[in-house]
Design a protein around this motif. Structure first.
Motif, mmCIF file in Angstrom:
data_model
loop_
_atom_site.group_PDB
_atom_site.id
_atom_site.type_symbol
_atom_site.label_atom_id
_atom_site.label_comp_id
_atom_site.label_asym_id
_atom_site.label_seq_id
_atom_site.Cartn_x
_atom_site.Cartn_y
_atom_site.Cartn_z
ATOM 1 N N GLY A 142 0.783 -1.224 0.000
ATOM 2 C CA GLY A 142 0.000 0.000 0.000
ATOM 3 C C GLY A 142 0.817 1.277 0.000
ATOM 4 O O GLY A 142 0.257 2.366 -0.115
ATOM 5 N N ALA A 143 2.125 1.165 0.133
ATOM 6 C CA ALA A 143 2.971 2.361 0.105
ATOM 7 C C ALA A 143 2.958 2.950 -1.298
ATOM 8 O O ALA A 143 2.852 2.232 -2.291
ATOM 9 N N THR A 144 3.069 4.261 -1.369
ATOM 10 C CA THR A 144 3.134 4.945 -2.654
ATOM 11 C C THR A 144 4.405 5.787 -2.701
ATOM 12 O O THR A 144 4.995 6.107 -1.667
ATOM 13 N N ALA A 145 4.803 6.142 -3.905
ATOM 14 C CA ALA A 145 5.985 6.993 -4.078
ATOM 15 C C ALA A 145 5.700 8.369 -3.477
ATOM 16 O O ALA A 145 4.604 8.907 -3.618
ATOM 17 N N THR A 146 6.697 8.925 -2.815
ATOM 18 C CA THR A 146 6.578 10.277 -2.272
ATOM 19 C C THR A 146 6.695 11.267 -3.415
ATOM 20 O O THR A 146 7.667 11.225 -4.171
ATOM 21 N N PRO A 147 5.742 12.171 -3.575
ATOM 22 C CA PRO A 147 5.857 13.175 -4.641
ATOM 23 C C PRO A 147 7.057 14.094 -4.397
ATOM 24 O O PRO A 147 7.373 14.430 -3.248
ATOM 25 N N TRP A 148 7.709 14.507 -5.463
ATOM 26 C CA TRP A 148 8.885 15.366 -5.348
ATOM 27 C C TRP A 148 8.562 16.663 -4.617
ATOM 28 O O TRP A 148 9.353 17.159 -3.833
ATOM 29 N N ARG A 149 7.381 17.213 -4.822
ATOM 30 C CA ARG A 149 7.022 18.475 -4.156
ATOM 31 C C ARG A 149 7.034 18.309 -2.634
ATOM 32 O O ARG A 149 7.357 19.251 -1.919
ATOM 33 N N GLU A 150 6.690 17.115 -2.138
ATOM 34 C CA GLU A 150 6.760 16.866 -0.693
ATOM 35 C C GLU A 150 8.212 16.793 -0.229
ATOM 36 O O GLU A 150 8.549 17.298 0.842
ATOM 37 N N ALA A 151 9.059 16.170 -1.031
ATOM 38 C CA ALA A 151 10.486 16.118 -0.692
ATOM 39 C C ALA A 151 11.076 17.526 -0.667
ATOM 40 O O ALA A 151 11.857 17.856 0.232
ATOM 41 N N VAL A 152 10.703 18.366 -1.625
ATOM 42 C CA VAL A 152 11.199 19.748 -1.662
ATOM 43 C C VAL A 152 10.755 20.502 -0.412
ATOM 44 O O VAL A 152 11.546 21.250 0.179
ATOM 45 N N ALA A 153 9.526 20.303 0.026
ATOM 46 C CA ALA A 153 9.059 20.964 1.253
ATOM 47 C C ALA A 153 9.896 20.520 2.451
ATOM 48 O O ALA A 153 10.258 21.343 3.310
ATOM 49 N N LEU A 154 10.233 19.249 2.523
ATOM 50 C CA LEU A 154 11.070 18.748 3.620
ATOM 51 C C LEU A 154 12.492 19.296 3.531
ATOM 52 O O LEU A 154 13.080 19.679 4.549
ATOM 53 N N LEU A 155 13.056 19.349 2.326
ATOM 54 C CA LEU A 155 14.401 19.904 2.156
ATOM 55 C C LEU A 155 14.430 21.380 2.535
ATOM 56 O O LEU A 155 15.395 21.864 3.135
ATOM 57 N N THR A 156 13.381 22.096 2.197
ATOM 58 C CA THR A 156 13.298 23.518 2.509
ATOM 59 C C THR A 156 13.237 23.741 4.020
ATOM 60 O O THR A 156 13.878 24.656 4.546
ATOM 61 N N ALA A 157 12.481 22.923 4.720
ATOM 62 C CA ALA A 157 12.266 23.103 6.159
ATOM 63 C C ALA A 157 13.383 22.516 7.023
ATOM 64 O O ALA A 157 13.560 22.947 8.170
ATOM 65 N N ALA A 158 14.131 21.559 6.515
ATOM 66 C CA ALA A 158 15.152 20.874 7.325
ATOM 67 C C ALA A 158 16.194 21.860 7.848
ATOM 68 O O ALA A 158 16.670 22.715 7.108
ATOM 69 N N GLU A 159 16.529 21.731 9.112
ATOM 70 C CA GLU A 159 17.518 22.622 9.713
ATOM 71 C C GLU A 159 18.930 22.065 9.643
ATOM 72 O O GLU A 159 19.882 22.809 9.498
ATOM 73 N N LEU A 160 19.068 20.763 9.761
ATOM 74 C CA LEU A 160 20.392 20.148 9.823
ATOM 75 C C LEU A 160 20.530 19.099 8.730
ATOM 76 O O LEU A 160 19.614 18.319 8.478
ATOM 77 N N PHE A 161 21.677 19.103 8.083
ATOM 78 C CA PHE A 161 22.007 18.133 7.041
ATOM 79 C C PHE A 161 23.336 17.468 7.412
ATOM 80 O O PHE A 161 24.164 18.069 8.097
ATOM 81 N N TRP A 162 23.530 16.264 6.924
ATOM 82 C CA TRP A 162 24.809 15.568 7.067
ATOM 83 C C TRP A 162 25.448 15.523 5.686
ATOM 84 O O TRP A 162 24.864 14.990 4.735
ATOM 85 N N LEU A 163 26.629 16.111 5.568
ATOM 86 C CA LEU A 163 27.372 16.152 4.310
ATOM 87 C C LEU A 163 28.406 15.035 4.312
ATOM 88 O O LEU A 163 29.211 14.928 5.235
ATOM 89 N N THR A 164 28.377 14.219 3.264
ATOM 90 C CA THR A 164 29.382 13.176 3.080
ATOM 91 C C THR A 164 30.262 13.560 1.906
ATOM 92 O O THR A 164 29.777 13.791 0.797
ATOM 93 N N THR A 165 31.571 13.649 2.166
ATOM 94 C CA THR A 165 32.575 13.876 1.130
ATOM 95 C C THR A 165 33.540 12.691 1.170
ATOM 96 O O THR A 165 33.436 11.819 2.033
ATOM 97 N N VAL A 166 34.491 12.686 0.247
ATOM 98 C CA VAL A 166 35.459 11.597 0.177
ATOM 99 C C VAL A 166 36.861 12.171 0.384
ATOM 100 O O VAL A 166 37.270 13.108 -0.313
ATOM 101 N N ARG A 167 37.579 11.617 1.348
ATOM 102 C CA ARG A 167 38.957 12.045 1.606
ATOM 103 C C ARG A 167 39.847 11.635 0.423
ATOM 104 O O ARG A 167 39.512 10.701 -0.312
ATOM 105 N N PRO A 168 40.980 12.309 0.248
ATOM 106 C CA PRO A 168 41.852 11.979 -0.891
ATOM 107 C C PRO A 168 42.260 10.501 -0.960
ATOM 108 O O PRO A 168 42.425 9.966 -2.047
#
Length: 173
Positions: A22-48
């Motif tokens: 019964g799960a459905t795909a999350t619409p992109w507009r909902e993801a954008v709303a969450l990205l807009t409201a999120a206060e903290l993000f975790w950034l992953t980079t790669v060391r040399p």
């Protein structure tokens, strides 16, 4: 912000192997709303040498991309100089309820003064007066005089992990 929001992702896929009936795909507009409201993000980079480096930071969603800033001499900046591929993650960190998001892309430095000025305003609007920046020397100058470099990450692929019901959505750009 002056730029126009890009169109929806090319595909929005629900991976039924990782979801509940019964799960459905999350619409992109909902993801954008969450990205807009999120206060903290975790950034992953790669060391040399190839090891991952993960650090929390603030980010702003604007005009179809995530933006973050960091000191030019910090580990993440040095990593980006060698490999600009990144992952930004945010969400609820809860087992039941909410949605966690993962955005994959390439970090591109922003140096345009008009763009930086608009982004500085977006930072302050989202995070308050403690995050006021002046634009100087191709970056954000804070009250300590240091200049932080700003990067844009336009999604190449993004994932949404819903948890009520459990679902996994993939968006391709």
């Amino acid at each position: 912000m002056a730029r126009i929001e890009p169109t929806e992702p090319r595909t929005e896929e629900l991976d039924t192997r990782y979801g509940e009936p019964g799960a459905t795909a999350t619409p992109w507009r909902e993801a954008v709303a969450l990205l807009t409201a999120a206060e903290l993000f975790w950034l992953t980079t790669v060391r040399p040498e190839g090891r991952p480096h993960v650090t929390p930071l603030l980010a702003v969603w604007a005009d179809g991309a995530l933006y973050f800033c960091t000191g030019a001499e910090e580990r993440k900046s040095r990593n980006l100089a060698a490999n600009p591929e990144v992952v930004l993650t945010t969400g609820t960190n809860a087992l039941a309820g909410g949605c966690d998001l993962v955005v994959e892309g390439t970090a591109v430095r922003v140096t345009d003064e008009a763009r930086l000025t608009a982004l500085a305003g977006a930072w302050e609007a989202k995070y308050g007066a403690d995050w006021h920046f002046e634009v100087r020397d191709g970056g954000f100058a804070g009250d300590r005089g240091n200049v932080a470099v700003v990067h844009e990450v336009a999604p190449r692929t993004a994932f949404g992990f819903g948890k009520a019901p459990y679902s996994q959505t993939r968006w391709r750009f």
